[in-house]
Design a protein around this motif. Structure first.
Motif, mmCIF file in Angstrom:
data_model
loop_
_atom_site.group_PDB
_atom_site.id
_atom_site.type_symbol
_atom_site.label_atom_id
_atom_site.label_comp_id
_atom_site.label_asym_id
_atom_site.label_seq_id
_atom_site.Cartn_x
_atom_site.Cartn_y
_atom_site.Cartn_z
ATOM 1 N N UNK A 128 -13.741 46.821 61.673
ATOM 2 C CA UNK A 128 -14.793 47.681 62.228
ATOM 3 C C UNK A 128 -16.169 47.327 61.683
ATOM 4 N N UNK A 129 -16.233 46.594 60.561
ATOM 5 C CA UNK A 129 -17.536 46.251 59.981
ATOM 6 C C UNK A 129 -17.795 44.744 60.031
ATOM 7 N N UNK A 130 -17.085 44.037 60.906
ATOM 8 C CA UNK A 130 -17.352 42.613 61.095
ATOM 9 C C UNK A 130 -18.749 42.414 61.665
ATOM 10 N N UNK A 131 -19.449 41.418 61.134
ATOM 11 C CA UNK A 131 -20.826 41.163 61.551
ATOM 12 C C UNK A 131 -21.068 39.658 61.599
ATOM 13 N N UNK A 132 -21.818 39.218 62.597
ATOM 14 C CA UNK A 132 -22.098 37.795 62.782
ATOM 15 C C UNK A 132 -23.599 37.556 62.743
ATOM 16 N N UNK A 133 -24.008 36.488 62.056
ATOM 17 C CA UNK A 133 -25.412 36.105 62.010
ATOM 18 C C UNK A 133 -25.530 34.605 62.254
ATOM 19 N N UNK A 134 -26.569 34.215 62.991
ATOM 20 C CA UNK A 134 -26.820 32.807 63.278
ATOM 21 C C UNK A 134 -28.245 32.464 62.884
ATOM 22 N N UNK A 135 -28.408 31.333 62.197
ATOM 23 C CA UNK A 135 -29.731 30.883 61.776
ATOM 24 C C UNK A 135 -29.729 29.368 61.658
ATOM 25 N N UNK A 136 -30.679 28.723 62.351
ATOM 26 C CA UNK A 136 -30.817 27.261 62.306
ATOM 27 C C UNK A 136 -29.504 26.558 62.634
ATOM 28 N N UNK A 137 -28.794 27.088 63.622
ATOM 29 C CA UNK A 137 -27.561 26.456 64.060
ATOM 30 C C UNK A 137 -26.354 26.734 63.188
ATOM 31 N N UNK A 138 -26.531 27.549 62.153
ATOM 32 C CA UNK A 138 -25.429 27.886 61.248
ATOM 33 C C UNK A 138 -24.964 29.313 61.534
ATOM 34 N N UNK A 139 -23.662 29.475 61.727
ATOM 35 C CA UNK A 139 -23.078 30.794 61.979
ATOM 36 C C UNK A 139 -22.373 31.289 60.729
ATOM 37 N N UNK A 140 -22.670 32.522 60.342
ATOM 38 C CA UNK A 140 -22.011 33.132 59.194
ATOM 39 C C UNK A 140 -21.437 34.483 59.604
ATOM 40 N N UNK A 141 -20.331 34.846 58.946
ATOM 41 C CA UNK A 141 -19.682 36.123 59.214
ATOM 42 C C UNK A 141 -19.653 36.953 57.936
ATOM 43 N N UNK A 142 -19.787 38.266 58.129
ATOM 44 C CA UNK A 142 -19.833 39.186 57.000
ATOM 45 C C UNK A 142 -19.003 40.428 57.307
ATOM 46 N N UNK A 143 -18.622 41.129 56.251
ATOM 47 C CA UNK A 143 -18.215 42.521 56.333
ATOM 48 C C UNK A 143 -19.438 43.300 55.875
ATOM 49 N N UNK A 144 -19.992 44.111 56.764
ATOM 50 C CA UNK A 144 -21.311 44.703 56.528
ATOM 51 C C UNK A 144 -21.215 46.199 56.276
ATOM 52 N N UNK A 145 -21.839 46.640 55.191
ATOM 53 C CA UNK A 145 -21.948 48.060 54.859
ATOM 54 C C UNK A 145 -23.430 48.397 54.726
ATOM 55 N N UNK A 146 -23.782 49.660 54.568
ATOM 56 C CA UNK A 146 -25.203 50.000 54.406
ATOM 57 C C UNK A 146 -25.821 49.417 53.141
ATOM 58 N N UNK A 147 -24.998 49.086 52.147
ATOM 59 C CA UNK A 147 -25.534 48.670 50.851
ATOM 60 C C UNK A 147 -25.272 47.219 50.504
ATOM 61 N N UNK A 148 -24.393 46.550 51.250
ATOM 62 C CA UNK A 148 -24.059 45.177 50.894
ATOM 63 C C UNK A 148 -23.420 44.448 52.072
ATOM 64 N N UNK A 149 -23.712 43.140 52.170
ATOM 65 C CA UNK A 149 -23.024 42.268 53.115
ATOM 66 C C UNK A 149 -22.103 41.358 52.317
#
Length: 227
Positions: A90-111
């Motif tokens: 439920x807290x899976x999160x995806x970010x892309x920057x300069x062609x690099x994709x990263x995945x996180x478990x995201x909370x209000x206080x920490x990724x």
């Protein structure tokens, strides 16, 4: 207090402070699971939290890998508690920057950065549902997401090449994918996709096999990969 660090109680609209010390780290499996369970009472059912409104500055890493077959592995061992996998999903999160994709478990206080071999979600069921006399193809992931085939959630066939086969193009695979939420894609499992070929219509066109599916009163076609 910044509202991005609060959950909202859906029953009365009051903000509930996330019960965690902001200086503590959640990149420990037990700490993260306890944190999520302690805040679950502020959400109804399996509602996905407002991840796009959270902007934590603290980033940590966890030895957690989502395998290409959809399995979750932590510190070299397969996670067998499906309820815990569902919670983390439920807290899976995806970010892309300069062609690099990263995945996180995201909370209000920490990724918490994790590794994903292919895509983070796996669809293992599909069925036909009717709503207002209109039939829809409805897909379900192993972690409880439900999505219908429509213009915003089309099926696409893309090449997947395992890292250990990077130099061998013949080992690449054509796999079916579908967007689900927050930029996260799901792989449609082999058995589920086979079921789609039974639900849909297969035709030949210019030497290629086409699969046409009906959903929401519209037709969606794709060229099947060569066997």
């Amino acid at each position: 207090m910044n509202n991005d660090n609060n959950y909202t109680d859906g029953n009365n609209g009051n903000n509930l402070e996330a019960p965690v010390n902001k200086t503590s780290s959640l990149n420990n499996m037990n700490a993260l699971s306890q944190y999520l369970k302690s805040t679950a009472a502020t959400r109804e059912g399996r509602e996905i939290p407002p991840l796009d409104k959270w902007h934590p500055e603290n980033i940590a890493d966890m030895d957690l890998v989502i395998k290409a077959n959809g399995e979750w592995w932590h510190e070299g061992g397969k996670m067998t508690r499906q309820s815990l996998v569902n919670l983390f999903a439920t807290i899976l999160w995806k970010e892309e920057s300069d062609g690099v994709t990263e995945y996180f478990l995201k909370t209000p206080v920490q990724k918490i950065r994790i590794q994903v071999e292919d895509v983070p979600l796996l669809i293992n069921d599909v069925g036909i549902v009717k709503e207002n006399e209109v039939s829809w193809l409805e897909f379900v992931t192993t972690t409880g997401d439900v999505v219908r085939l429509d213009d915003e959630h089309p099926i696409s066939l893309q090449a997947y090449q395992p890292d250990n086969a990077a130099a061998r193009i013949d080992e690449s695979q054509i796999r079916p994918y579908m967007p689900v939420r927050n930029g996260l894609n799901a792989l449609i499992g082999r058995n589920t996709f086979y079921h789609l070929t039974e639900i849909g219509e297969l035709t030949e066109h210019d030497g290629k096999t086409m699969l046409t599916l009906q959903s929401g009163g519209k037709s969606y076609s794709m060229t099947m990969p060569d066997r």
